[in-house]
Design a protein around this motif. Structure first.
Motif, PDB file in Angstrom:
ATOM      1  N   CYS A  43      36.108  28.766  28.716  1.00 39.97           N
ATOM      2  CA  CYS A  43      36.123  27.939  27.809  1.00 39.97           C
ATOM      3  C   CYS A  43      35.409  26.502  28.413  1.00 39.97           C
ATOM      4  CB  CYS A  43      38.192  27.904  28.751  1.00 39.97           C
ATOM      5  SG  CYS A  43      39.285  28.974  27.794  1.00 39.97           S
ATOM      6  N   SER A  44      35.498  26.556  29.530  1.00 44.81           N
ATOM      7  CA  SER A  44      34.561  25.032  29.827  1.00 44.81           C
ATOM      8  C   SER A  44      33.406  25.642  29.268  1.00 44.81           C
ATOM      9  CB  SER A  44      34.311  25.091  31.276  1.00 44.81           C
ATOM     10  OG  SER A  44      35.728  24.944  32.440  1.00 44.81           O
ATOM     11  N   ASP A  45      32.583  26.196  28.671  1.00 49.37           N
ATOM     12  CA  ASP A  45      31.101  26.389  28.426  1.00 49.37           C
ATOM     13  C   ASP A  45      31.557  26.249  26.755  1.00 49.37           C
ATOM     14  OD1 ASP A  45      30.248  27.075  31.049  1.00 49.37           O
ATOM     15  OD2 ASP A  45      29.797  29.152  30.274  1.00 49.37           O
ATOM     16  N   VAL A  46      32.373  26.583  26.413  1.00 53.09           N
ATOM     17  CA  VAL A  46      32.806  26.966  25.257  1.00 53.09           C
ATOM     18  C   VAL A  46      33.276  25.362  24.714  1.00 53.09           C
ATOM     19  CG1 VAL A  46      34.084  26.720  22.710  1.00 53.09           C
ATOM     20  CG2 VAL A  46      33.628  28.979  24.211  1.00 53.09           C
ATOM     21  N   ILE A  47      33.556  24.378  25.686  1.00 51.08           N
ATOM     22  CA  ILE A  47      34.054  22.976  25.120  1.00 51.08           C
ATOM     23  C   ILE A  47      32.087  22.025  25.167  1.00 51.08           C
ATOM     24  CG2 ILE A  47      34.794  21.089  26.161  1.00 51.08           C
ATOM     25  CD1 ILE A  47      37.448  22.999  26.978  1.00 51.08           C
ATOM     26  N   THR A  48      31.936  22.182  26.502  1.00 51.10           N
ATOM     27  CA  THR A  48      30.849  21.803  26.661  1.00 51.10           C
ATOM     28  C   THR A  48      30.044  21.936  25.726  1.00 51.10           C
ATOM     29  OG1 THR A  48      30.807  21.847  29.306  1.00 51.10           O
ATOM     30  CG2 THR A  48      28.466  21.831  28.827  1.00 51.10           C
ATOM     31  N   SER A  50      30.251  22.736  22.786  1.00 50.88           N
ATOM     32  CA  SER A  50      30.645  22.117  21.599  1.00 50.88           C
ATOM     33  C   SER A  50      30.408  20.267  21.213  1.00 50.88           C
ATOM     34  CB  SER A  50      32.167  22.292  21.440  1.00 50.88           C
ATOM     35  OG  SER A  50      32.449  23.590  20.935  1.00 50.88           O
ATOM     36  N   LEU A  51      30.291  20.222  22.839  1.00 48.62           N
ATOM     37  CA  LEU A  51      30.413  18.466  23.127  1.00 48.62           C
ATOM     38  C   LEU A  51      28.312  18.559  22.585  1.00 48.62           C
ATOM     39  CD1 LEU A  51      32.192  17.950  26.074  1.00 48.62           C
ATOM     40  CD2 LEU A  51      32.409  16.676  24.394  1.00 48.62           C
ATOM     41  N   GLU A  98      32.181  15.944  12.649  1.00 49.05           N
ATOM     42  CA  GLU A  98      32.725  15.523  14.305  1.00 49.05           C
ATOM     43  C   GLU A  98      33.417  14.662  14.492  1.00 49.05           C
ATOM     44  OE1 GLU A  98      30.883  17.451  16.120  1.00 49.05           O
ATOM     45  OE2 GLU A  98      29.930  18.557  14.117  1.00 49.05           O
ATOM     46  N   GLU A  99      34.393  13.984  14.033  1.00 52.39           N
ATOM     47  CA  GLU A  99      35.447  12.787  14.030  1.00 52.39           C
ATOM     48  C   GLU A  99      36.404  13.598  14.314  1.00 52.39           C
ATOM     49  OE1 GLU A  99      38.025   9.721  12.665  1.00 52.39           O
ATOM     50  OE2 GLU A  99      36.228   9.752  11.473  1.00 52.39           O
ATOM     51  N   GLU A 100      36.592  14.695  13.094  1.00 55.04           N
ATOM     52  CA  GLU A 100      38.132  15.534  13.537  1.00 55.04           C
ATOM     53  C   GLU A 100      37.389  16.196  15.063  1.00 55.04           C
ATOM     54  OE1 GLU A 100      40.563  15.765  12.487  1.00 55.04           O
ATOM     55  OE2 GLU A 100      40.178  14.410  10.895  1.00 55.04           O
ATOM     56  N   ARG A 101      36.255  16.813  15.592  1.00 51.95           N
ATOM     57  CA  ARG A 101      35.492  18.007  16.488  1.00 51.95           C
ATOM     58  C   ARG A 101      36.110  16.911  17.679  1.00 51.95           C
ATOM     59  NH1 ARG A 101      32.216  22.380  16.602  1.00 51.95           N
ATOM     60  NH2 ARG A 101      31.065  20.765  14.517  1.00 51.95           N
ATOM     61  N   SER A 102      35.872  15.591  17.786  1.00 54.24           N
ATOM     62  CA  SER A 102      35.751  14.607  17.997  1.00 54.24           C
ATOM     63  C   SER A 102      37.447  14.676  19.338  1.00 54.24           C
ATOM     64  CB  SER A 102      35.375  13.713  18.226  1.00 54.24           C
ATOM     65  OG  SER A 102      34.359  13.686  18.106  1.00 54.24           O
TER      66      SER A 102
END
Length: 278
Positions: A43-48, A50-51, A98-102
């Protein structure tokens, strides 16, 4: 995997079947602990990742918005104006997405990763703490039993009564530690069904909301994209016609120049021969 239920009444019996069942639950908790650690990492890898993706998408959007078309001629047609502005619209679309993703990523670590880590560290960690206490009291109790059994019957009554009281007290401490240990195991199994799953549900639901909102955003751009597609196709068709006309004009100019060159060369030669004859 289905485990046999750990019963509180078995804590006092402490028979081999209870110990075997306890070991099965301990193995299951170890597996759960490893699996949760792996889930946290992924999950951390997905978030990183995605960032990183979001940062690159925003960078691309910025360059699209800043891109300028240079046009030829004094004025632009409606199609040329729409096409020249298209990259800015693409950039705005990416910015909106990207505003929604943020909104997900800015708080993802605190909302999703931290609760998972807390569950593993606090709940499973508490079981490990209670196991240490259980093992300690278990050792002390069985050592007391062995010492009590090896005690000579020749001891006076007061000494034997005191030894019996100490053994009963040690047994009481052992049963209490056993009950707390079993309770901690049961709590983890139950909490896993709602606290652990609820956090992952929230994580998945946030992505589902993002995909749904992103779809709605792209739907808003559909009329513009379809209109742009028509204008681009018209420009392509005009370019094909332009190429054909340009080719014909080039051939015409080349042919005219060759004819003029040949006619001019013949006249000059005739005049030279007339001068020589005179």
């Amino acid at each position: 995997m289905v485990l046999k239920t750990l019963e509180f009444k078995d804590c006092a019996l402490d028979d081999p079947e209870f110990r075997q069942n306890l070991q099965e639950h301990e193995k299951e908790l170890e597996r759960t602990n490893r699996d949760i650690k792996q889930l946290i990492k992924e999950c951390s890898d997905v978030i990183t990742t995605s960032l990183t993706l979001s940062r690159l998408q925003k960078q691309l959007a910025k360059h699209l918005v800043e891109f300028n078309f240079e046009t030829i001629g004094g004025s632009q047609t409606d199609d040329e104006i729409s096409i020249s502005q298209s990259l800015k619209e693409f950039g705005r679309l990416l910015c909106d997405i990207e505003e929604e993703r943020s909104k997900i990523l800015d708080t993802a670590m605190d909302q999703y990763i931290k609760p998972l880590e807390d569950f593993r560290r606090l709940q499973i960690g508490n079981v490990k703490t209670e196991k240490k206490k259980f093992d300690k009291e278990s050792t002390k109790f069985y050592q007391s039993q062995e010492k009590h059994l090896s005690m000579s019957c020749k001891k006076d009554d007061n000494f034997l009564k005191e030894a019996d009281a100490d053994l009963q007290l040690q047994r009481r401490h052992f049963i209490q530690a056993s009950l707390r240990y079993v309770k901690a195991i049961q709590e983890v199994h139950e909490r896993k069904k709602f606290e652990f799953v609820e956090t992952l549900w929230s994580f998945m639901n946030s992505w589902m909301n993002f995909f749904r909102i992103s779809y709605d955003v792209t739907r808003e751009y559909e009329p513009y994209m379809k209109d742009l597609q028509v204008r681009v196709q018209k420009t392509r068709d005009s370019f094909i016609s332009f190429c054909a006309e340009a080719e014909a004009l080039m051939n015409k100019i080349v042919s005219g120049n060759i004819f003029a060159f040949r006619f001019g060369s013949t006249s000059s030669a005739s005049q030279q021969r007339v001068c020589e004859f005179s």
